[in-house]
Design an enzyme around this catalytic site. Sequence first.
Site, mmCIF file in Angstrom:
data_model
loop_
_atom_site.group_PDB
_atom_site.id
_atom_site.type_symbol
_atom_site.label_atom_id
_atom_site.label_comp_id
_atom_site.label_asym_id
_atom_site.label_seq_id
_atom_site.Cartn_x
_atom_site.Cartn_y
_atom_site.Cartn_z
ATOM 1 N N TRP A 179 5.768 0.511 -4.976
ATOM 2 C CA TRP A 179 5.140 -0.811 -5.011
ATOM 3 C C TRP A 179 4.657 -1.083 -6.432
ATOM 4 O O TRP A 179 3.926 -0.282 -7.015
ATOM 5 C CB TRP A 179 3.955 -0.924 -4.048
ATOM 6 C CG TRP A 179 3.246 -2.217 -4.283
ATOM 7 C CD1 TRP A 179 3.715 -3.462 -3.976
ATOM 8 C CD2 TRP A 179 1.993 -2.409 -4.961
ATOM 9 N NE1 TRP A 179 2.829 -4.415 -4.410
ATOM 10 C CE2 TRP A 179 1.764 -3.800 -5.028
ATOM 11 C CE3 TRP A 179 1.054 -1.547 -5.519
ATOM 12 C CZ2 TRP A 179 0.634 -4.354 -5.615
ATOM 13 C CZ3 TRP A 179 -0.074 -2.089 -6.115
ATOM 14 C CH2 TRP A 179 -0.280 -3.483 -6.158
ATOM 15 N N GLU A 220 8.513 -1.774 -1.467
ATOM 16 C CA GLU A 220 7.581 -2.687 -0.786
ATOM 17 C C GLU A 220 7.541 -4.063 -1.449
ATOM 18 O O GLU A 220 7.367 -4.181 -2.661
ATOM 19 C CB GLU A 220 6.178 -2.049 -0.810
ATOM 20 C CG GLU A 220 5.088 -2.899 -0.173
ATOM 21 C CD GLU A 220 3.735 -2.184 -0.155
ATOM 22 O OE1 GLU A 220 3.627 -1.088 -0.751
ATOM 23 O OE2 GLU A 220 2.791 -2.724 0.448
ATOM 24 N N LYS A 222 5.930 -8.090 -1.748
ATOM 25 C CA LYS A 222 4.599 -8.697 -1.681
ATOM 26 C C LYS A 222 4.685 -10.189 -1.963
ATOM 27 O O LYS A 222 5.599 -10.652 -2.646
ATOM 28 C CB LYS A 222 3.663 -8.005 -2.674
ATOM 29 C CG LYS A 222 2.208 -8.351 -2.464
ATOM 30 C CD LYS A 222 1.262 -7.400 -3.177
ATOM 31 C CE LYS A 222 -0.174 -7.849 -2.953
ATOM 32 N NZ LYS A 222 -1.163 -6.964 -3.484
ATOM 33 N N ASP A 253 4.768 -4.575 4.534
ATOM 34 C CA ASP A 253 3.305 -4.437 4.615
ATOM 35 C C ASP A 253 2.798 -5.645 5.387
ATOM 36 O O ASP A 253 3.096 -6.797 5.036
ATOM 37 C CB ASP A 253 2.707 -4.379 3.198
ATOM 38 C CG ASP A 253 1.195 -4.162 3.219
ATOM 39 O OD1 ASP A 253 0.492 -4.916 3.921
ATOM 40 O OD2 ASP A 253 0.717 -3.254 2.521
ATOM 41 N N HIS A 256 1.421 -8.717 3.518
ATOM 42 C CA HIS A 256 2.161 -9.279 2.385
ATOM 43 C C HIS A 256 3.040 -10.477 2.729
ATOM 44 O O HIS A 256 4.074 -10.696 2.111
ATOM 45 C CB HIS A 256 3.019 -8.180 1.733
ATOM 46 C CG HIS A 256 2.177 -7.165 1.031
ATOM 47 N ND1 HIS A 256 2.708 -6.197 0.208
ATOM 48 C CD2 HIS A 256 0.832 -6.965 1.019
ATOM 49 C CE1 HIS A 256 1.733 -5.439 -0.269
ATOM 50 N NE2 HIS A 256 0.593 -5.884 0.213
ATOM 51 N N HIS A 280 3.767 -0.576 6.219
ATOM 52 C CA HIS A 280 2.366 -0.408 5.875
ATOM 53 C C HIS A 280 1.581 -1.199 6.894
ATOM 54 O O HIS A 280 1.633 -2.432 6.916
ATOM 55 C CB HIS A 280 2.058 -0.930 4.458
ATOM 56 C CG HIS A 280 2.233 0.113 3.407
ATOM 57 N ND1 HIS A 280 2.022 -0.123 2.078
ATOM 58 C CD2 HIS A 280 2.582 1.422 3.510
ATOM 59 C CE1 HIS A 280 2.247 1.005 1.399
ATOM 60 N NE2 HIS A 280 2.597 1.938 2.240
ATOM 61 N N ASP A 288 -4.554 -11.097 1.679
ATOM 62 C CA ASP A 288 -4.161 -9.694 1.807
ATOM 63 C C ASP A 288 -5.375 -8.807 1.590
ATOM 64 O O ASP A 288 -5.477 -8.069 0.621
ATOM 65 C CB ASP A 288 -3.067 -9.415 0.752
ATOM 66 C CG ASP A 288 -2.653 -7.954 0.722
ATOM 67 O OD1 ASP A 288 -2.746 -7.300 1.764
ATOM 68 O OD2 ASP A 288 -2.242 -7.483 -0.342
ATOM 69 N N ASP A 290 -6.668 -6.302 3.291
ATOM 70 C CA ASP A 290 -6.650 -4.879 3.640
ATOM 71 C C ASP A 290 -7.858 -4.442 4.460
ATOM 72 O O ASP A 290 -8.512 -3.454 4.150
ATOM 73 C CB ASP A 290 -6.507 -4.021 2.373
ATOM 74 C CG ASP A 290 -5.113 -4.127 1.782
ATOM 75 O OD1 ASP A 290 -4.173 -3.594 2.399
ATOM 76 O OD2 ASP A 290 -4.950 -4.755 0.713
ATOM 77 N N ASP A 319 -2.202 1.276 5.533
ATOM 78 C CA ASP A 319 -2.562 0.837 4.184
ATOM 79 C C ASP A 319 -3.650 -0.228 4.254
ATOM 80 O O ASP A 319 -3.362 -1.405 4.466
ATOM 81 C CB ASP A 319 -1.318 0.289 3.455
ATOM 82 C CG ASP A 319 -1.658 -0.157 2.033
ATOM 83 O OD1 ASP A 319 -2.715 0.258 1.512
ATOM 84 O OD2 ASP A 319 -0.865 -0.922 1.442
#
Length: 411
Positions: A179, A220, A222, A253, A256, A280, A288, A290, A319
């Site tokens: 990433w 990955e 995004k 992810d 993303h 992820h 995003d 997380d 993640d």
Amino acid sequence: MSYKEAQKKYAKIGIDTEKAIKDLGKIAISLHCWQGDDVGGFETTGGASGGIQTTGNYPGKARTPQELMKDLEFALALIPGRHRVNLHACYGIHEGKVTDRDKLSEKNFEPWVKWAKKTGVKLDFNPTFFSHPMAADGLTLSSPDSKVRNFWIKHGIQCLKIGEYFAKELKSPCGINFWCPDGYKDEPSDRLGPRKRMADSLDKIFKYKYNKKLVIPTFESKLFGIGLESYTVNSHEFVMGYAMKKGILALLDMGHFHLTESVADKISSFLMTFGKVAFHISRPVRWDSDHVIRQNDDLRACAQEIVKMGPENFIVALDYFDASINRVAAWVLGMRNMQKELLKAMLVPWKDLTKLQDTGALTAQLVLQEEYKNYPVDEVWAEFCKRNGVVADEAWFKQVEKYEKDVLLKR
Ligand code: RNT
Ligand code: ZN
């Protein structure tokens, strides 16, 4: 209701709970080390760069490899089953002077391998294309400066070698996720050039003939990063295209994509294209962000796809990074939530529901999809935990609270 009663109820709809318990036990989830210290790593004391951000200042974060290992061990003991730990290159261990990223080697990860052997976990890995002076302008493998690109190409190759080392030592293929944060805050004049440079740099990394039996590279995509809102080199389309061409896996992810997109819906197409899907598991809240994953509809939908398409075809890695709550609890809760959703998905008679879909019995399909949600999953979960020697209910949190008092707050 007892487990035996739940087992009987499930048997009536053709579900074998014993098989579900066995199957769930086989799923190793990759636990991300970076929740333990807010993506800090052991090189510098600055926070993460590259458009990602942890917020919060909860006390007790791990400051050294020993503390991180100890916290991970504590968390893993509260999670049923055997799992993997996902390391980032910035978690290399340095004696004295820090070895720069382009020269990182097995040596920097020997203590991790030793620890993994002792703890009984396998390792996955990630090159770290952020939190470094060479990534200060937000560009790494796509930088117009060949010196910068070359530095990061070397880093990528070293990481493939470190992944091979993990796999050999621990006798388990190592997932290595690429990433890069590369992008621009404002509209670039050239969207093609950076992508061409990115592809060229990646080609140079993958020229290193890594052992395909040992290393599984994933790439990955995004949508945007903080301070990189207008353009991300490794967009979804770019990553899909590059991964297909190169014969590596693309990684999804959950944070993303546009917030109204269903990530779960992408899985079947990915599987048809790549044969395997890397994930992820995360939770975006408005962006995003997380957040720690919860048992919500998004997670449920992804877990259902994973189960229906065969968990052996997935690399499931967590993640997220929340610095506003107890970090050990964040790990344990996320892992258990993922496992609970996988179990729930295993306890649904998908073949029967598919028959309803295919015969146009859509009312029945809707009714049963909803009714099955209230079947006695909890009893099966409790049985799974019991057999794995782990508490089934919220009592695990009492242990974390004690650990916080005895260990974390003393840091
Ligand atoms: C960032 C990506 C990436 C990182 C980790 C630390 O948006 O999701 O996977 O979170 O590599
Ligand atoms: Zn990610």
